[in-house]
Every structure is written in structure tokens, then in C-alpha cells.
Design a protein around this motif. Structure first.
Motif, PDB file in Angstrom:
ATOM      1  N   ASP A  35      41.035  60.867 -22.440  1.00  0.00           N
ATOM      2  CA  ASP A  35      40.683  61.913 -23.401  1.00  0.00           C
ATOM      3  C   ASP A  35      39.357  62.501 -22.940  1.00  0.00           C
ATOM      4  O   ASP A  35      38.743  62.005 -21.989  1.00  0.00           O
ATOM      5  N   TRP A  36      38.885  63.546 -23.607  1.00  0.00           N
ATOM      6  CA  TRP A  36      37.602  64.127 -23.225  1.00  0.00           C
ATOM      7  C   TRP A  36      36.488  63.105 -23.454  1.00  0.00           C
ATOM      8  O   TRP A  36      36.394  62.515 -24.526  1.00  0.00           O
ATOM      9  N   ALA A  37      35.680  62.914 -22.426  1.00  0.00           N
ATOM     10  CA  ALA A  37      34.584  61.949 -22.501  1.00  0.00           C
ATOM     11  C   ALA A  37      33.532  62.427 -23.498  1.00  0.00           C
ATOM     12  O   ALA A  37      33.246  63.625 -23.571  1.00  0.00           O
ATOM     13  N   PRO A  38      32.960  61.503 -24.252  1.00  0.00           N
ATOM     14  CA  PRO A  38      31.872  61.912 -25.149  1.00  0.00           C
ATOM     15  C   PRO A  38      30.638  62.292 -24.332  1.00  0.00           C
ATOM     16  O   PRO A  38      30.456  61.827 -23.206  1.00  0.00           O
ATOM     17  N   PRO A  39      29.790  63.150 -24.888  1.00  0.00           N
ATOM     18  CA  PRO A  39      28.562  63.517 -24.166  1.00  0.00           C
ATOM     19  C   PRO A  39      27.698  62.287 -23.919  1.00  0.00           C
ATOM     20  O   PRO A  39      27.581  61.408 -24.768  1.00  0.00           O
ATOM     21  N   ASN A  40      27.116  62.225 -22.741  1.00  0.00           N
ATOM     22  CA  ASN A  40      26.241  61.135 -22.364  1.00  0.00           C
ATOM     23  C   ASN A  40      24.834  61.709 -22.256  1.00  0.00           C
ATOM     24  O   ASN A  40      24.524  62.433 -21.313  1.00  0.00           O
ATOM     25  N   LEU A  41      23.992  61.391 -23.227  1.00  0.00           N
ATOM     26  CA  LEU A  41      22.657  61.976 -23.310  1.00  0.00           C
ATOM     27  C   LEU A  41      21.808  61.632 -22.087  1.00  0.00           C
ATOM     28  O   LEU A  41      21.101  62.487 -21.557  1.00  0.00           O
ATOM     29  N   ARG A  42      21.897  60.397 -21.605  1.00  0.00           N
ATOM     30  CA  ARG A  42      21.099  60.018 -20.434  1.00  0.00           C
ATOM     31  C   ARG A  42      21.496  60.831 -19.204  1.00  0.00           C
ATOM     32  O   ARG A  42      20.647  61.296 -18.454  1.00  0.00           O
ATOM     33  N   PHE A  43      22.810  60.989 -19.007  1.00  0.00           N
ATOM     34  CA  PHE A  43      23.280  61.767 -17.860  1.00  0.00           C
ATOM     35  C   PHE A  43      22.870  63.230 -18.002  1.00  0.00           C
ATOM     36  O   PHE A  43      22.447  63.864 -17.039  1.00  0.00           O
ATOM     37  N   ILE A  97      31.495  81.246 -25.165  1.00  0.00           N
ATOM     38  CA  ILE A  97      31.276  80.454 -26.382  1.00  0.00           C
ATOM     39  C   ILE A  97      32.344  80.769 -27.423  1.00  0.00           C
ATOM     40  O   ILE A  97      32.866  79.869 -28.103  1.00  0.00           O
ATOM     41  N   LEU A  98      32.694  82.049 -27.554  1.00  0.00           N
ATOM     42  CA  LEU A  98      33.762  82.406 -28.494  1.00  0.00           C
ATOM     43  C   LEU A  98      35.091  81.764 -28.097  1.00  0.00           C
ATOM     44  O   LEU A  98      35.831  81.273 -28.955  1.00  0.00           O
ATOM     45  N   PHE A  99      35.389  81.744 -26.809  1.00  0.00           N
ATOM     46  CA  PHE A  99      36.599  81.054 -26.346  1.00  0.00           C
ATOM     47  C   PHE A  99      36.526  79.557 -26.637  1.00  0.00           C
ATOM     48  O   PHE A  99      37.510  78.941 -27.038  1.00  0.00           O
ATOM     49  N   ALA A 100      35.345  78.965 -26.434  1.00  0.00           N
ATOM     50  CA  ALA A 100      35.180  77.537 -26.712  1.00  0.00           C
ATOM     51  C   ALA A 100      35.383  77.243 -28.196  1.00  0.00           C
ATOM     52  O   ALA A 100      36.021  76.253 -28.568  1.00  0.00           O
ATOM     53  N   LEU A 101      34.861  78.119 -29.054  1.00  0.00           N
ATOM     54  CA  LEU A 101      35.049  77.933 -30.497  1.00  0.00           C
ATOM     55  C   LEU A 101      36.524  78.111 -30.882  1.00  0.00           C
ATOM     56  O   LEU A 101      37.043  77.373 -31.729  1.00  0.00           O
ATOM     57  N   GLY A 102      37.188  79.067 -30.248  1.00  0.00           N
ATOM     58  CA  GLY A 102      38.622  79.229 -30.483  1.00  0.00           C
ATOM     59  C   GLY A 102      39.404  78.013 -30.036  1.00  0.00           C
ATOM     60  O   GLY A 102      40.329  77.554 -30.719  1.00  0.00           O
ATOM     61  N   ASP A 103      39.009  77.458 -28.882  1.00  0.00           N
ATOM     62  CA  ASP A 103      39.645  76.238 -28.394  1.00  0.00           C
ATOM     63  C   ASP A 103      39.430  75.092 -29.379  1.00  0.00           C
ATOM     64  O   ASP A 103      40.342  74.306 -29.634  1.00  0.00           O
ATOM     65  N   PHE A 104      38.228  75.014 -29.951  1.00  0.00           N
ATOM     66  CA  PHE A 104      37.944  73.967 -30.927  1.00  0.00           C
ATOM     67  C   PHE A 104      38.797  74.136 -32.179  1.00  0.00           C
ATOM     68  O   PHE A 104      39.295  73.155 -32.745  1.00  0.00           O
ATOM     69  N   ALA A 105      38.987  75.378 -32.606  1.00  0.00           N
ATOM     70  CA  ALA A 105      39.822  75.635 -33.785  1.00  0.00           C
ATOM     71  C   ALA A 105      41.260  75.189 -33.563  1.00  0.00           C
ATOM     72  O   ALA A 105      41.921  74.728 -34.492  1.00  0.00           O
ATOM     73  N   ARG A 112      35.314  68.003 -26.380  1.00  0.00           N
ATOM     74  CA  ARG A 112      35.749  69.134 -25.556  1.00  0.00           C
ATOM     75  C   ARG A 112      34.886  70.363 -25.859  1.00  0.00           C
ATOM     76  O   ARG A 112      34.493  71.092 -24.953  1.00  0.00           O
ATOM     77  N   LEU A 113      34.574  70.601 -27.135  1.00  0.00           N
ATOM     78  CA  LEU A 113      33.712  71.724 -27.509  1.00  0.00           C
ATOM     79  C   LEU A 113      32.349  71.586 -26.849  1.00  0.00           C
ATOM     80  O   LEU A 113      31.802  72.560 -26.323  1.00  0.00           O
ATOM     81  N   PHE A 114      31.785  70.382 -26.856  1.00  0.00           N
ATOM     82  CA  PHE A 114      30.487  70.165 -26.223  1.00  0.00           C
ATOM     83  C   PHE A 114      30.541  70.536 -24.751  1.00  0.00           C
ATOM     84  O   PHE A 114      29.689  71.281 -24.251  1.00  0.00           O
TER      85      PHE A 114
END
Length: 140
Positions: A35-43, A97-105, A112-114
Motif C-alpha cells: 500500500d502507499w507508504a506512510p510519510p517518514n519525517l526523518r527521511f 494539487i487539484l489533481f491530488a485532491l481529486g485523487d484523494f476524493a 497517497r495524498l501526502f
């Protein structure tokens, strides 16, 4: 080729390489968990610090090669080139960003949105430098 055009080339290479590295890591992590990996703050912090360090090194090397070109203030042409590159990059980032928000919807994946939002930032920076190089070459 002036200092600012050389810096645009350097930043284009740096952002392309680092963006590729970041998303290679994201795809590797995502494939490992299925699945989409969660954001890794250190990386992510390491990524930003490395981009900054590479930009400083590039600016220093380019400045040392021709010290007389490194310090003059921007003339009207360079201001217009910088502004135009920023405008086109901002437009592209808005669309992405609008495409990313549409993808999130549709997909409802925060991870994935991140990553899509971060990709929008990286791609818009690459586009800014590409546009600046084109404007320098075209003679805007």
C-alpha cells in the motif's frame, strides 16, 4: 551563461536527482507493504537538508568559478525571468494539487495524498528551473 542561469541548471539537476531518489524510496517502501507508504519525517527532513546542502555547494562552486558574476544585483531582464518561471511553476503546482485532491476524493488515501502533494512541490520546482532556463535561452 550567467550565474543565475548556471544556478538554474544546477538546481534542475539537484531537484531531478533528489526527487527521483525520494520517489524511488517511496515506491520501494510502498511495494514492500503493499500500500502507499506512510510519510517518514526523518527521511523527509534528510531530503530537505540534502537539497539545501547540495544547493549551497553548487552555488559556491559556480560563484568561485566566476566571482565577478556571482554578486551583481538582478537586472530587469533577470527579474522578469525569475518572476515568469515562478508564475508558471505556481500554475503547474495549482493544477497538480487539484489533481491530488481529486485523487484523494476518489481513493481516500491520506498517505497517497501526502506523496502526490510532495510530488507536486518537486515537479513545480523542476518546472520553475526549466522555464527559467528556457527564458534565459530565448532572451525574455
Amino acid at each position: 551563461m550567467g550565474f543565475r542561469e548556471k544556478m538554474a541548471w544546477a538546481m534542475l539537476v539537484i531537484m531531478s536527482a533528489m526527487g527521483g531518489l525520494y520517489f524511488y524510496w517511496v515506491f520501494q517502501q510502498s511495494a514492500a507493504i503493499g500500500d502507499w507508504a506512510p510519510p517518514n519525517l526523518r527521511f523527509l527532513i534528510g531530503f530537505v537538508i540534502l537539497v539545501i546542502v547540495l544547493a549551497i555547494i553548487a552555488g559556491t562552486v559556480i560563484g568561485i568559478s566566476r566571482p565577478s558574476e556571482a554578486s551583481p544585483p538582478m537586472d530587469e531582464r533577470e527579474r522578469m525571468i525569475s518572476y515568469s518561471g515562478e508564475v508558471w511553476a505556481g500554475r503547474l503546482m495549482t493544477i497538480l494539487i487539484l489533481f491530488a485532491l481529486g485523487d484523494f476524493a476518489v481513493n481516500d488515501s491520506g498517505n497517497r495524498l501526502f506523496h502526490l502533494t510532495f510530488a507536486s512541490l518537486v515537479v513545480s520546482q523542476i518546472a520553475e528551473h526549466v522555464m527559467q532556463i528556457l527564458f534565459y535561452r530565448r532572451g525574455v
